[in-house]
Design a protein around this motif. Structure first.
Motif, PDB file in Angstrom:
ATOM      1  N   GLU A  14       9.882   6.272   8.196  1.00  0.00           N
ATOM      2  CA  GLU A  14       9.394   6.090   7.069  1.00  0.00           C
ATOM      3  C   GLU A  14       8.243   4.631   7.096  1.00  0.00           C
ATOM      4  N   PHE A  15       8.975   3.744   7.728  1.00  0.00           N
ATOM      5  CA  PHE A  15       8.197   2.502   8.239  1.00  0.00           C
ATOM      6  C   PHE A  15       7.055   2.660   9.218  1.00  0.00           C
ATOM      7  N   GLY A  16       7.258   3.585  10.135  1.00  0.00           N
ATOM      8  CA  GLY A  16       6.389   3.910  11.069  1.00  0.00           C
ATOM      9  C   GLY A  16       5.255   4.764  10.615  1.00  0.00           C
ATOM     10  N   ALA A  17       5.526   5.473   9.846  1.00  0.00           N
ATOM     11  CA  ALA A  17       4.514   6.487   8.870  1.00  0.00           C
ATOM     12  C   ALA A  17       3.723   5.575   8.062  1.00  0.00           C
ATOM     13  N   LEU A  18       4.317   4.524   7.415  1.00  0.00           N
ATOM     14  CA  LEU A  18       3.554   3.754   6.625  1.00  0.00           C
ATOM     15  C   LEU A  18       2.592   2.727   7.261  1.00  0.00           C
ATOM     16  N   LEU A  19       3.035   2.319   8.132  1.00  0.00           N
ATOM     17  CA  LEU A  19       2.245   1.407   9.174  1.00  0.00           C
ATOM     18  C   LEU A  19       1.107   2.201   9.744  1.00  0.00           C
ATOM     19  N   ARG A  20       1.299   3.349  10.411  1.00  0.00           N
ATOM     20  CA  ARG A  20       0.205   4.113  10.824  1.00  0.00           C
ATOM     21  C   ARG A  20      -0.894   4.538   9.800  1.00  0.00           C
ATOM     22  N   ARG A  21      -0.366   4.814   8.495  1.00  0.00           N
ATOM     23  CA  ARG A  21      -1.374   5.082   7.615  1.00  0.00           C
ATOM     24  C   ARG A  21      -2.189   3.872   7.032  1.00  0.00           C
ATOM     25  N   LEU A  22      -1.531   2.832   7.052  1.00  0.00           N
ATOM     26  CA  LEU A  22      -2.232   1.605   6.676  1.00  0.00           C
ATOM     27  C   LEU A  22      -3.147   1.137   7.957  1.00  0.00           C
ATOM     28  N   ARG A  23      -2.891   1.092   9.138  1.00  0.00           N
ATOM     29  CA  ARG A  23      -3.796   1.036  10.292  1.00  0.00           C
ATOM     30  C   ARG A  23      -5.004   1.937  10.235  1.00  0.00           C
ATOM     31  N   LEU A  24      -4.816   3.366   9.985  1.00  0.00           N
ATOM     32  CA  LEU A  24      -5.820   4.246  10.184  1.00  0.00           C
ATOM     33  C   LEU A  24      -6.487   3.995   8.763  1.00  0.00           C
ATOM     34  N   ASP A  25      -6.070   3.714   7.557  1.00  0.00           N
ATOM     35  CA  ASP A  25      -6.845   3.256   6.431  1.00  0.00           C
ATOM     36  C   ASP A  25      -7.817   2.298   6.521  1.00  0.00           C
ATOM     37  N   ALA A  26      -7.301   1.362   7.509  1.00  0.00           N
ATOM     38  CA  ALA A  26      -8.235   0.054   7.743  1.00  0.00           C
ATOM     39  C   ALA A  26      -8.974   0.292   9.092  1.00  0.00           C
ATOM     40  N   SER A  27      -8.963   1.569   9.286  1.00  0.00           N
ATOM     41  CA  SER A  27      -9.763   1.995  10.499  1.00  0.00           C
ATOM     42  C   SER A  27      -9.500   0.990  11.651  1.00  0.00           C
ATOM     43  N   LEU A  28      -8.555   0.826  12.027  1.00  0.00           N
ATOM     44  CA  LEU A  28      -8.006   0.100  13.369  1.00  0.00           C
ATOM     45  C   LEU A  28      -7.559   1.194  14.405  1.00  0.00           C
ATOM     46  N   ALA A  64       1.106  -7.409   8.823  1.00  0.00           N
ATOM     47  CA  ALA A  64       0.273  -7.442   7.520  1.00  0.00           C
ATOM     48  C   ALA A  64      -0.811  -8.208   7.658  1.00  0.00           C
ATOM     49  N   ASP A  65      -0.748  -9.193   7.975  1.00  0.00           N
ATOM     50  CA  ASP A  65      -1.899 -10.304   8.207  1.00  0.00           C
ATOM     51  C   ASP A  65      -2.883  -9.714   9.121  1.00  0.00           C
ATOM     52  N   GLY A  66      -2.742  -8.900  10.241  1.00  0.00           N
ATOM     53  CA  GLY A  66      -3.647  -8.380  10.989  1.00  0.00           C
ATOM     54  C   GLY A  66      -4.361  -7.205  10.102  1.00  0.00           C
ATOM     55  N   LEU A  67      -3.638  -6.318   9.389  1.00  0.00           N
ATOM     56  CA  LEU A  67      -4.130  -5.409   8.377  1.00  0.00           C
ATOM     57  C   LEU A  67      -4.745  -5.938   7.226  1.00  0.00           C
ATOM     58  N   ARG A  68      -4.606  -7.157   7.025  1.00  0.00           N
ATOM     59  CA  ARG A  68      -5.416  -7.926   5.936  1.00  0.00           C
ATOM     60  C   ARG A  68      -5.041  -7.151   4.513  1.00  0.00           C
ATOM     61  N   LEU A  69      -3.548  -6.938   4.318  1.00  0.00           N
ATOM     62  CA  LEU A  69      -2.903  -6.530   3.299  1.00  0.00           C
ATOM     63  C   LEU A  69      -3.085  -7.259   2.131  1.00  0.00           C
ATOM     64  N   ASP A  70      -3.177  -6.860   0.957  1.00  0.00           N
ATOM     65  CA  ASP A  70      -3.215  -7.753  -0.127  1.00  0.00           C
ATOM     66  C   ASP A  70      -1.647  -7.846  -0.534  1.00  0.00           C
ATOM     67  N   GLY A  71      -1.315  -8.793  -1.547  1.00  0.00           N
ATOM     68  CA  GLY A  71      -0.005  -8.786  -2.218  1.00  0.00           C
ATOM     69  C   GLY A  71       0.807  -7.610  -2.488  1.00  0.00           C
ATOM     70  N   THR A  72       0.247  -6.585  -3.001  1.00  0.00           N
ATOM     71  CA  THR A  72       1.104  -5.468  -3.362  1.00  0.00           C
ATOM     72  C   THR A  72       1.481  -4.577  -1.982  1.00  0.00           C
ATOM     73  N   GLU A  73       0.387  -4.270  -1.335  1.00  0.00           N
ATOM     74  CA  GLU A  73       0.622  -3.564  -0.277  1.00  0.00           C
ATOM     75  C   GLU A  73       1.542  -4.338   0.979  1.00  0.00           C
TER      76      GLU A  73
END
Length: 113
Positions: A14-28, A64-73
């Motif tokens: 679950e964590f891995g899937a979320l991390l991957r989705r966030l990374r891809l959403d950030a186009s990284l 989270a810093d590398g992905l530049r996530l806001d407070g909620t994410e």
């Protein structure tokens, strides 16, 4: 191919899937996130594949810093990372005993005479 003693848990997936989705959403790419977060490419890959079920908090914070996530994410990523983690046992401290006045110590004499 997994090593014989490696286990992939639901929490890790679950964590891995979320991390991957966030990374891809950030186009990284893995490499770009590694550079931005200070976490190794292999470490990020292991997290995304669920090989590491309970990453350390500082690692998740760096991601989270590398992905530049806001407070909620950011909070969501940290919360998902905590799933499956066992709380550390805390040593019994003085707070576990009833409070006593420092003047009621048995067998102690005042240094002031």
């Amino acid at each position: 191919m997994r090593r014989r003693n490696e286990r992939v848990t639901g929490a890790g997936l679950e964590f891995g899937a979320l991390l991957r989705r966030l990374r891809l959403d950030a186009s990284l790419t893995l490499e770009a996130l590694a550079e931005a977060s200070g976490v190794s490419v292999r470490g990020i890959g292991d997290l995304e594949r669920g090989r590491v079920a309970t990453p350390q908090r500082r690692t998740v914070a760096a991601l989270a810093d590398g992905l530049r996530l806001d407070g909620t994410e950011r909070e969501r990523l940290l919360a998902v990372a905590r799933v499956g983690r066992h709380p550390r046992p805390r040593p019994a401290g003085l707070h576990a005993f009833p409070a006593a006045s420092t003047t009621s110590w048995a067998g102690r004499r005042s240094w002031r005479g």
